[in-house]
Design a protein around this motif. Structure first.
Motif, PDB file in Angstrom:
ATOM      1  N   GLN A 106      -4.903   1.616  -5.057  1.00 58.28           N
ATOM      2  CA  GLN A 106      -3.603   2.241  -4.753  1.00 58.28           C
ATOM      3  C   GLN A 106      -3.589   2.724  -3.301  1.00 58.28           C
ATOM      4  O   GLN A 106      -2.609   2.521  -2.566  1.00 58.28           O
ATOM      5  CB  GLN A 106      -3.361   3.442  -5.684  1.00 58.28           C
ATOM      6  N   ILE A 107      -4.662   3.377  -2.899  1.00 56.21           N
ATOM      7  CA  ILE A 107      -4.730   3.919  -1.533  1.00 56.21           C
ATOM      8  C   ILE A 107      -4.694   2.790  -0.503  1.00 56.21           C
ATOM      9  O   ILE A 107      -3.995   2.891   0.514  1.00 56.21           O
ATOM     10  CB  ILE A 107      -5.994   4.791  -1.371  1.00 56.21           C
ATOM     11  N   MET A 108      -5.393   1.701  -0.765  1.00 56.15           N
ATOM     12  CA  MET A 108      -5.385   0.604   0.208  1.00 56.15           C
ATOM     13  C   MET A 108      -3.986   0.007   0.337  1.00 56.15           C
ATOM     14  O   MET A 108      -3.551  -0.335   1.443  1.00 56.15           O
ATOM     15  CB  MET A 108      -6.406  -0.461  -0.192  1.00 56.15           C
ATOM     16  N   SER A 109      -3.264  -0.100  -0.762  1.00 56.09           N
ATOM     17  CA  SER A 109      -1.882  -0.598  -0.671  1.00 56.09           C
ATOM     18  C   SER A 109      -1.002   0.398   0.066  1.00 56.09           C
ATOM     19  O   SER A 109      -0.139   0.008   0.867  1.00 56.09           O
ATOM     20  CB  SER A 109      -1.325  -0.873  -2.076  1.00 56.09           C
ATOM     21  N   ALA A 110      -1.212   1.688  -0.184  1.00 60.69           N
ATOM     22  CA  ALA A 110      -0.411   2.710   0.495  1.00 60.69           C
ATOM     23  C   ALA A 110      -0.691   2.720   2.003  1.00 60.69           C
ATOM     24  O   ALA A 110       0.239   2.860   2.813  1.00 60.69           O
ATOM     25  CB  ALA A 110      -0.698   4.084  -0.109  1.00 60.69           C
ATOM     26  N   VAL A 111      -1.945   2.574   2.381  1.00 61.75           N
ATOM     27  CA  VAL A 111      -2.291   2.535   3.809  1.00 61.75           C
ATOM     28  C   VAL A 111      -1.599   1.353   4.486  1.00 61.75           C
ATOM     29  O   VAL A 111      -1.031   1.487   5.584  1.00 61.75           O
ATOM     30  CB  VAL A 111      -3.820   2.471   3.993  1.00 61.75           C
ATOM     31  N   ALA A 112      -1.620   0.206   3.841  1.00 63.33           N
ATOM     32  CA  ALA A 112      -0.966  -0.983   4.421  1.00 63.33           C
ATOM     33  C   ALA A 112       0.541  -0.777   4.504  1.00 63.33           C
ATOM     34  O   ALA A 112       1.182  -1.154   5.493  1.00 63.33           O
ATOM     35  CB  ALA A 112      -1.304  -2.216   3.584  1.00 63.33           C
ATOM     36  N   LEU A 113       1.122  -0.154   3.480  1.00 65.71           N
ATOM     37  CA  LEU A 113       2.560   0.113   3.507  1.00 65.71           C
ATOM     38  C   LEU A 113       2.919   0.983   4.704  1.00 65.71           C
ATOM     39  O   LEU A 113       3.850   0.670   5.457  1.00 65.71           O
ATOM     40  CB  LEU A 113       2.990   0.803   2.209  1.00 65.71           C
ATOM     41  N   LEU A 114       2.203   2.084   4.884  1.00 68.55           N
ATOM     42  CA  LEU A 114       2.548   3.020   5.959  1.00 68.55           C
ATOM     43  C   LEU A 114       2.283   2.432   7.343  1.00 68.55           C
ATOM     44  O   LEU A 114       2.922   2.842   8.312  1.00 68.55           O
ATOM     45  CB  LEU A 114       1.798   4.338   5.771  1.00 68.55           C
ATOM     46  N   ALA A 115       1.358   1.484   7.433  1.00 66.83           N
ATOM     47  CA  ALA A 115       1.120   0.828   8.721  1.00 66.83           C
ATOM     48  C   ALA A 115       2.307  -0.053   9.111  1.00 66.83           C
ATOM     49  O   ALA A 115       2.630  -0.195  10.291  1.00 66.83           O
ATOM     50  CB  ALA A 115      -0.159   0.003   8.655  1.00 66.83           C
TER      51      ALA A 115
END
Ligand code: FES
Length: 151
Positions: A106-115
Motif C-alpha cells: 500500500q505504501i509503495m503505491s501511495a509513494v508512487a501516486l504522490l510522486a
C-alpha cells in the motif's frame, strides 16, 4: 542462470539467477529483503508492489530479466538515513495498519501516486490504490494518510 545487473534501492547490484524467476523471489528469497510481501502470486492483490523506475509494479508476476539495467525500489529503500518517508510517517501517525501484511505494498503505491500527483483527490486516491487489497479494510485510514502525507 544468467548474470543480470540493476540498481536496487540506489545501489548497483549484479545477480546470477534464473532470468524468468519473479522479481519477488529474488527480493525475498535471494536477497532476504522481506518487507515486500507475497499475497496472491497472481498480480491481483498488490502486496508485492515495488517500484520500477519510480512506477509501481507487481513483483510476483514480473520476471527478473525485465528489471535488467533499471532501477528497483522496495519498501526498504524509501526512507532516508535520518527520517521515514512522509508516507511512512503519516502511516505511523494515523495507525493505518491493522494486521499490516498488505501495508508495504500500500505504501509503495501511495509513494508512487504522490510522486505523480502531489495533491490527489479522494477519487484519484481510490483509483490509484484500487489494485492494493486490504482484508482488514483499512481503506479510510489509507486515504487519510495519503492526504496527510500530501499536505
Ligand atoms: Fe503480487 Fe498479490 S502477491 S499481486
Amino acid at each position: 542462470m544468467a548474470k543480470l545487473g540493476f540498481t536496487l534501492n540506489g545501489q548497483p547490484l549484479e545477480v546470477d539467477v534464473d532470468p524468468s524467476m519473479p522479481l519477488l523471489w529474488l527480493i525475498r528469497d535471494e536477497l532476504a529483503m522481506t518487507g515486500t510481501k507475497f499475497g496472491c502470486g497472481l498480480g491481483l492483490c498488490g502486496a508485492c508492489t515495488v517500484h520500477l523506475n519510480g512506477s509501481p509494479i507487481r513483483s510476483c508476476s514480473f520476471p527478473v530479466q525485465a528489471a535488467a539495467g533499471q532501477a528497483i525500489t522496495t519498501i526498504e529503500g524509501i526512507a532516508s538515513d535520518s527520517a521515514l518517508h512522509p508516507v511512512q510517517q503519516a502511516w505511523k501517525e494515523l495507525n493505518v495498519a491493522q494486521c499490516g501484511y498488505c501495508q508495504s505494498g500500500q505504501i509503495m503505491s501511495a509513494v508512487a501516486l504522490l510522486a505523480s500527483q502531489p495533491n490527489p483527490s479522494d477519487a484519484e486516491i481510490d483509483a490509484a490504490m484500487a489494485g492494493n487489497i486490504c482484508r482488514c479494510g483499512t481503506y479510510p485510514r489509507i486515504r487519510r494518510a495519503i492526504h496527510r502525507a500530501a499536505s
